[in-house]
Design an enzyme around this catalytic site. Structure first.
Site, PDB file in Angstrom:
ATOM      1  N   VAL A   1      -2.661   7.705   1.312  1.00 35.11           N
ATOM      2  CA  VAL A   1      -1.369   7.635   0.634  1.00 35.11           C
ATOM      3  C   VAL A   1      -1.649   7.636  -0.860  1.00 35.11           C
ATOM      4  CG1 VAL A   1       0.759   6.344   0.260  1.00 35.11           C
ATOM      5  CG2 VAL A   1      -0.305   6.347   2.524  1.00 35.11           C
TER       6      VAL A   1
ATOM      7  N   TYR B   1      -5.899   7.924   9.541  1.00 35.93           N
ATOM      8  CA  TYR B   1      -4.897   8.992   9.528  1.00 35.93           C
ATOM      9  C   TYR B   1      -5.078   9.919   8.326  1.00 35.93           C
ATOM     10  CZ  TYR B   1      -2.914   5.984   5.950  1.00 35.93           C
ATOM     11  OH  TYR B   1      -2.753   5.229   4.826  1.00 35.93           O
ATOM     12  N   GLY B   2      -5.541   9.347   7.191  1.00 28.75           N
ATOM     13  CA  GLY B   2      -5.604  10.093   5.941  1.00 28.75           C
ATOM     14  C   GLY B   2      -5.434   9.160   4.757  1.00 28.75           C
TER      15      GLY B   2
ATOM     16  N   LYS C   1       2.166  10.892   1.610  1.00 22.11           N
ATOM     17  CA  LYS C   1       1.346  10.516   2.766  1.00 22.11           C
ATOM     18  C   LYS C   1       0.643  11.753   3.281  1.00 22.11           C
ATOM     19  CE  LYS C   1       1.214   7.880   7.031  1.00 22.11           C
ATOM     20  NZ  LYS C   1       1.898   6.899   7.897  1.00 22.11           N
TER      21      LYS C   1
ATOM     22  N   ASP D   1       4.665  -1.208  15.359  1.00 25.96           N
ATOM     23  CA  ASP D   1       3.524  -1.494  14.483  1.00 25.96           C
ATOM     24  C   ASP D   1       3.934  -2.441  13.358  1.00 25.96           C
ATOM     25  OD1 ASP D   1       0.866  -1.326  13.787  1.00 25.96           O
ATOM     26  OD2 ASP D   1       1.095   0.520  12.615  1.00 25.96           O
TER      27      ASP D   1
ATOM     28  N   LEU E   1      -2.979   4.790  -3.116  1.00 21.93           N
ATOM     29  CA  LEU E   1      -2.280   3.562  -2.720  1.00 21.93           C
ATOM     30  C   LEU E   1      -2.851   2.964  -1.442  1.00 21.93           C
ATOM     31  CD1 LEU E   1       1.431   4.630  -3.404  1.00 21.93           C
ATOM     32  CD2 LEU E   1       0.008   3.120  -4.808  1.00 21.93           C
ATOM     33  N   GLY E   2      -3.434   3.796  -0.620  1.00 26.48           N
ATOM     34  CA  GLY E   2      -3.981   3.312   0.643  1.00 26.48           C
ATOM     35  C   GLY E   2      -4.702   4.430   1.367  1.00 26.48           C
TER      36      GLY E   2
END
Length: 304
Positions: free
Chosen positions: A45, A42-43, A60, A152, A37-38
């Protein structure tokens, strides 16, 4: 003990309990990965299905090489605490680790994010803009009532559950902290950042305050109304920002900067409150709720 101190103590207890009970396991033994998904620094999803229950969710994944366990626990526990609100992404009581990642589970947004919906230089229809405004104002008001600041707010972090925005949810609490937490300057040009944050020197800090979210909210509303940002950075060297700041100081609707002329006087009043230069005088995000019944954009005359 203040409310902030009490809330921080509760959060720390949640983090300690989660850390104690968090299991190490192999993700693919328990989840069928459907698609990505994304992704980011950070890593990742991932959209996944639990092999036993058949439940679909978003996982996540946060890289252990770049994420301290404490930071992972904080984001997970804050997300869990806030997810009772209708317009905040629901976080499940699922947190575990693999050899490479810390992982937690949230509901999957089926219709993408607000960025994917926006047509550049055009914006969204006004009814959709107001639906977004109402739901975000209520979500931010809820967050601030818990003495937290999101930090954010941006198009990518507004998740959609239908393309008409009847249901949207605020996500990504990786930067969320309690009020008065000292923050440092953020790198890069950040069009959502307030002038007091943009003007910070390298060694300076700023106490976290809900007015930072209110400013970002105002920028986001401008962006979905027009399809572009009003400026790159809220500093005097940015001509578009300086024109806006000069207009703000006049406290009237004379010499409105050209990019703001599409808005009605009522909408300009709303923007002036959200985007007040002095953070101590800046209106709260919930101020937007007073303007939902008035027109925001001027009607375009059609010549026949």
């Amino acid at each position: 003990m203040s409310e902030i101190d009490e809330n921080e103590e509760i959060l720390q207890k949640m983090m300690n309990m989660t850390s104690k009970n968090m299991k190490q396991m192999k993700m693919k033994e328990h989840y069928k990965i459907i698609k990505e998904l994304g992704s980011g620094s950070y890593g990742d999803v991932l959209l996944a299905e639990h092999k036993i229950t058949g439940k679909t969710m978003a996982l996540k994944l946060m890289k252990k090489t770049s994420t301290r366990k404490e930071r992972f626990l904080m984001e997970y526990c804050i997300s869990l605490c806030l997810s009772s609100h209708l317009n905040i992404i629901k976080t499940y009581t699922v947190a575990f680790e693999t050899n490479r990642y810390f992982i937690f589970a949230q509901e999957a947004a089926v219709a993408g994010d607000l960025y994917s919906l926006l047509e550049p230089r055009v914006g969204l229809p006004e009814p959709i803009i107001k639906r977004v405004a109402k739901q975000l104002a209520e979500a931010l008001d809820f967050i601030h009532s818990k003495a937290l600041v999101h930090r954010d707010l941006k198009l990518d972090n507004i998740l959609l559950f239908d393309k008409e925005c009847h249901l949207i949810k605020l996500a990504d609490f990786g930067l969320t902290r309690f009020m008065d937490f000292l923050i440092s300057p953020m790198s890069g040009t950040l069009p959502y950042s307030s002038p007091e944050l943009c003007s910070l020197e390298d060694s300076e800090t700023l106490p976290l305050d809900p007015s930072l979210d209110a400013w970002a909210f105002g920028i986001l509303l401008f962006c979905i109304s027009t399809g572009y940002f009003p400026w790159n950075t809220a500093v005097c060297s940015d001509t578009q920002y300086e024109e806006f700041a000069s207009w703000q100081r006049k406290e009237n609707f004379i010499d409105i900067p050209s990019s703001w002329k599409i808005f009605t006087s009522q909408a300009l009043d709303m923007f002036q409150k959200l985007l007040t230069i002095n953070p101590d005088k800046r209106g709260p995000a919930a101020e937007v709720l007073k303007y939902l019944t008035v027109p925001w954009r001027k009607a375009v005359l059609k010549i026949t």
